[in-house]
Design a protein around this motif. Structure first.
Motif, PDB file in Angstrom:
ATOM      1  N   UNK A 190       0.825  -1.207   0.000  1.00 25.78           N
ATOM      2  CA  UNK A 190       0.000   0.000   0.000  1.00 25.78           C
ATOM      3  C   UNK A 190       0.858   1.256   0.000  1.00 25.78           C
ATOM      4  N   UNK A 191       1.984   1.209   0.703  1.00 26.28           N
ATOM      5  CA  UNK A 191       2.902   2.348   0.676  1.00 26.28           C
ATOM      6  C   UNK A 191       3.457   2.533  -0.733  1.00 26.28           C
ATOM      7  N   UNK A 192       3.862   1.443  -1.353  1.00 28.03           N
ATOM      8  CA  UNK A 192       4.405   1.527  -2.715  1.00 28.03           C
ATOM      9  C   UNK A 192       3.345   1.997  -3.705  1.00 28.03           C
ATOM     10  N   UNK A 193       2.108   1.569  -3.508  1.00 28.47           N
ATOM     11  CA  UNK A 193       1.018   2.011  -4.378  1.00 28.47           C
ATOM     12  C   UNK A 193       0.762   3.502  -4.200  1.00 28.47           C
ATOM     13  N   UNK A 194       0.858   3.975  -2.964  1.00 26.41           N
ATOM     14  CA  UNK A 194       0.709   5.412  -2.707  1.00 26.41           C
ATOM     15  C   UNK A 194       1.724   6.199  -3.526  1.00 26.41           C
ATOM     16  N   UNK A 195       2.986   5.761  -3.455  1.00 26.11           N
ATOM     17  CA  UNK A 195       4.053   6.438  -4.197  1.00 26.11           C
ATOM     18  C   UNK A 195       3.788   6.391  -5.696  1.00 26.11           C
TER      19      UNK A 195
END
Length: 300
Positions: A190-195
């Motif tokens: 989810x963090x990577x998707x945010x970025x």
């Protein structure tokens, strides 16, 4: 709901002890943490910002719609007002419909889920007639993504064409123990998707995702750490490093120290320029974003 922060220096010990599940820190650990607070000016602005965010959200919710009256309660994980205090107050006020939102965009069973679990447990303990809707994640909320992307677009407009090529954007979030991955926790994704969503909207391709603020425990924590990542990236001769702590929504110790002191020092060591995008705090677009999150949850 939010993590919480010491209100004054005298609160640091009990706050740190609560984080450590009731075990007081060693003198060395205490001195290190107290020193970090002193380095950012004595204490974190987080409590003030959280209060302001709650007030702004309440005003926005009640301005945006007229069907019901919203009241925002603050419940903190490691210091008063505790999550349980907020639920007790809600019950006393006769609240029957509640929406729990954690001020962390990405979901983790290890961290954000514990906030919701504590709130529900207190409702059950009181036998309160409160239906709690748990807002688990909101990292894809369009206005939240736009808040960060707009800053990147504005900064790139100030850069020369050469700077744009030699600028590296470092997105980061709080590291968590690697053991969460064994349980299938989607937090890193989810963090990577945010970025990725922010980068896509801002039209950039030169970005990486790193992790910061790992705990002082024997556990292995998710990496790469932003400091190690920055040193590794120095081999590519980037001239500007722009940090976007997208796992956080306010200025606090992890941003003001881990980014603005530690990351800045490493960037200076490698002879590049340090930048850090501003945090959401009470920016109107961010308040609109979390307003939308709550209203969408009610529609469901």
């Amino acid at each position: 709901m939010a993590y919480g922060t010491p209100y004054k220096e005298e609160d640091i010990l009990r706050y740190y002890t609560d984080i450590r599940h009731g075990h007081a820190p060693t003198q060395a650990l205490y001195d290190e943490l107290a020193g970090r607070y002193r380095d950012i000016g004595g204490i974190s602005p987080l409590a003030r910002i959280t209060d302001a965010q709650a007030a702004k959200l309440q005003a926005s919710l009640n301005k945006t719609q007229t069907d019901v009256e919203y009241k925002v309660y603050i419940g903190l994980k490691h210091i008063e007002p505790w999550i349980e205090d907020a639920v007790t107050e809600m019950a006393a006020d006769g609240i029957s419909e509640a929406y729990g939102i954690v001020l962390a965009p990405q979901y983790s069973g290890f961290s954000t889920q514990t906030y919701h679990s504590r709130a529900q447990a207190k409702i059950d303990e009181l036998g309160a007639d409160i239906k709690l809707t748990k807002i688990l994640r909101w990292y894809e909320e369009p206005k939240f993504i736009a808040f960060w992307a707009n800053q990147i677009t504005a900064l790139n407009a100030q850069f020369s064409a050469e700077q744009q090529v030699k600028a590296m954007f470092v997105f980061s979030a709080h590291s968590l123990p690697v053991k969460i991955l064994k349980d299938g926790d989607y937090y890193p994704q989810e963090v990577k998707k945010t970025a990725a969503l922010i980068a896509e909207k801002a039209g950039i391709t030169n970005y990486v995702v790193g992790w910061q603020s790992a705990g002082r425990t024997a556990d292995e924590w998710i990496g790469p750490d932003v400091l190690d990542l920055t040193r590794e990236l120095s081999k590519e001769n980037y001239t500007d490093y722009i940090y976007a702590p997208v796992g956080f929504v306010a200025e606090h110790l992890e941003v003001l120290y881990d980014n603005d002191i530690e990351c800045k020092d490493v960037v200076a060591e490698i002879g590049a320029n340090y930048h850090r995008l501003k945090m959401p705090n009470t920016d109107p677009l961010f308040i609109e974003a979390i307003t939308d999150v709550v209203l969408k949850a009610r529609v469901k």
